[in-house]
Design a protein around this motif. Structure first.
Motif, short mmCIF file in Angstrom:
data_model
loop_
_atom_site.label_atom_id
_atom_site.label_comp_id
_atom_site.label_asym_id
_atom_site.label_seq_id
_atom_site.Cartn_x
_atom_site.Cartn_y
_atom_site.Cartn_z
N THR A 146 23.62 47.40 50.42
CA THR A 146 23.21 46.47 49.37
C THR A 146 22.88 45.10 49.95
N LEU A 147 23.60 44.74 51.01
CA LEU A 147 23.34 43.47 51.69
C LEU A 147 22.17 43.58 52.67
N HIS A 148 21.65 44.80 52.82
CA HIS A 148 20.67 45.09 53.88
C HIS A 148 21.26 44.68 55.22
N GLY A 149 22.56 44.90 55.35
CA GLY A 149 23.24 44.59 56.59
C GLY A 149 23.05 45.71 57.59
N GLY A 150 23.16 45.35 58.85
CA GLY A 150 22.99 46.33 59.91
C GLY A 150 23.83 45.98 61.10
N CYS A 151 23.38 46.46 62.27
CA CYS A 151 24.17 46.31 63.48
C CYS A 151 24.26 44.86 63.97
N LEU A 152 23.33 44.00 63.52
CA LEU A 152 23.35 42.61 63.94
C LEU A 152 23.88 41.70 62.85
N THR A 153 24.48 42.28 61.82
CA THR A 153 24.98 41.51 60.68
C THR A 153 26.46 41.21 60.84
N ALA A 154 26.82 39.95 60.66
CA ALA A 154 28.24 39.58 60.69
C ALA A 154 28.83 39.82 59.30
N ALA A 155 29.22 41.06 59.06
CA ALA A 155 29.73 41.44 57.74
C ALA A 155 30.83 42.48 57.90
N GLY A 192 25.73 33.86 47.17
CA GLY A 192 24.94 33.14 48.16
C GLY A 192 24.97 33.73 49.55
N ALA A 193 25.28 35.02 49.67
CA ALA A 193 25.37 35.64 51.00
C ALA A 193 24.06 35.64 51.75
N ALA A 194 22.94 35.58 51.02
CA ALA A 194 21.63 35.61 51.69
C ALA A 194 21.50 34.48 52.71
N ARG A 195 22.10 33.34 52.40
CA ARG A 195 22.01 32.20 53.32
C ARG A 195 22.68 32.52 54.65
N LEU A 196 23.87 33.13 54.59
CA LEU A 196 24.58 33.47 55.81
C LEU A 196 23.90 34.62 56.55
N LEU A 197 23.19 35.45 55.80
CA LEU A 197 22.49 36.58 56.41
C LEU A 197 21.14 36.17 56.99
N GLY A 198 20.77 34.89 56.79
CA GLY A 198 19.53 34.39 57.36
C GLY A 198 18.30 34.86 56.59
N ARG A 199 18.48 35.13 55.28
CA ARG A 199 17.35 35.58 54.46
C ARG A 199 17.14 34.61 53.30
N PRO A 200 15.95 34.59 52.71
CA PRO A 200 15.72 33.74 51.54
C PRO A 200 16.64 34.15 50.40
N ALA A 221 30.37 45.49 45.05
CA ALA A 221 30.91 44.48 45.96
C ALA A 221 29.78 43.76 46.69
N GLY A 222 28.77 44.50 47.13
CA GLY A 222 27.64 43.88 47.81
C GLY A 222 26.87 42.93 46.93
N ARG A 223 26.65 43.32 45.65
CA ARG A 223 25.91 42.45 44.73
C ARG A 223 26.69 41.17 44.44
N GLN A 224 28.02 41.27 44.36
CA GLN A 224 28.82 40.06 44.16
C GLN A 224 28.60 39.08 45.30
#
Length: 319
Positions: A247-256, A310-318, A302-305
């Protein structure tokens, strides 16, 4: 169409590292006990990550450990592959046509501090300022900056066995390192643990401690053979965690982080998820609970919450 009962051989791809071969051997024992009439042929596959000596970020993160295995799977050189779930990219980063067939029982999800052999045990909090801590995981790096800002994160490479050897020989480039407890146990090296890190504070990786076997979606025969080997409670936890990360579009380079728990009595699964600040700021956290029959929905909640917070900011996305 070939059915599971028609198969006489299954070719299983695995990395050739000592840890990978150990977890493959455990799975092979279970497979052969259930299917004594089927030959399980182990195929060693050297990954891009095993060959590359620079930072993983330069070749796409931990997905470098699975891309070559994916190629073997998709072109039919193997019928299944085995890997640690935390090293397997999410669905948006994978080639289509690969699905999880079996999920093995979850092991310990915690990370640990490891010191060079012979050093007296200590904790992260007790390490002197400037101590070089080896890890290449974005999650671990962000946690180190947030929780222990006086320590210095140093990127390291290699499988767990080679990292231990390099640490002891003073060739790792770090004074200490962070490792997965489950991995050290598979290697029989739990004696090297100096501190087990509290998962409520040192947040685990999604899929930590979990080994999975994948196959092609157009190969139902292999899937039918492997599916009964799944540990159902672990599959619930894994589906919830991977859904949160997806949901966060997180991957191997994501600090999550995403860590699920299951109440076997109530049948409720709970997901604790977080997006970490690579600069060491306060993580964003969220949690969601729901029926274990729909773990992916719980993880998505949980991901949508986190995205709403404002997780997009930490993920480096708009935003």
């Amino acid at each position: 169409m070939t059915s599971a009962t028609d198969l006489t051989t299954v070719r299983l791809g695995t990395r050739p590292s000592r840890m990978a071969m150990e977890q493959t051997g455990r799975f092979a024992d279970v497979f052969r006990a259930r299917y004594p009439q089927v030959l399980l042929d182990i195929v060693e596959i050297v990954s891009e990550g095993d060959r590359h000596r620079g930072p993983l970020s330069a070749i796409g993160g931990k997905g470098a450990f699975t891309r070559n295995a994916d190629r073997y799977l998709l072109d039919g050189r193997v019928q299944a592959t085995i890997a640690c779930a935390k090293d397997v990219p999410g669905p948006h980063d994978r080639s289509p046509g690969i699905v999880i067939a079996a999920v093995l029982p979850r092991e310990d999800t915690r990370d640990v501090l490891v010191l060079p052999a012979g050093h007296p045990a200590t904790t992260l909090a007790e390490l002197p300022p400037g101590t070089r801590v080896g890890t290449s995981a974005p999650r671990r790096s962000a946690l180190l900056k947030a929780l222990h800002p006086t320590l210095v994160q140093v990127p390291i490479r290699g499988n767990a066995d080679s990292r231990l050897r390099a640490l002891d020989e003073g060739k790792l480039g770090a004074d200490v390192m962070i490792a997965a407890l489950a991995g050290l146990r598979r290697l029989g090296r739990e004696d090297r643990v100096s501190e087990i890190l509290d998962p409520a504070v040192w947040l685990p990786a999604a899929g930590a401690g979990t080994v999975i076997v994948e196959h092609r979606s157009d190969d139902p025969a292999t899937g039918g053979l492997l599916a009964p080997l799944t540990h159902a409670p672990t599959r619930i936890l894994l589906d919830a965690e991977r859904a949160a990360l997806a949901t966060l579009h997180g991957g191997c380079l994501t600090a999550a982080s995403a860590h699920a728990t299951l109440d076997a009595v109530s049948g409720v699964v709970t997901v604790h998820a977080a997006v970490l600040d690579p600069a060491g700021g306060t993580p964003l956290r969220a949690s969601a609970s729901g029926p274990a029959t729909t773990p992916s929905t719980v993880g998505q909640d949980a991901g949508r919450q986190l995205l709403d917070a404002g997780a997009a900011r930490l993920l480096g996305r708009p935003a």
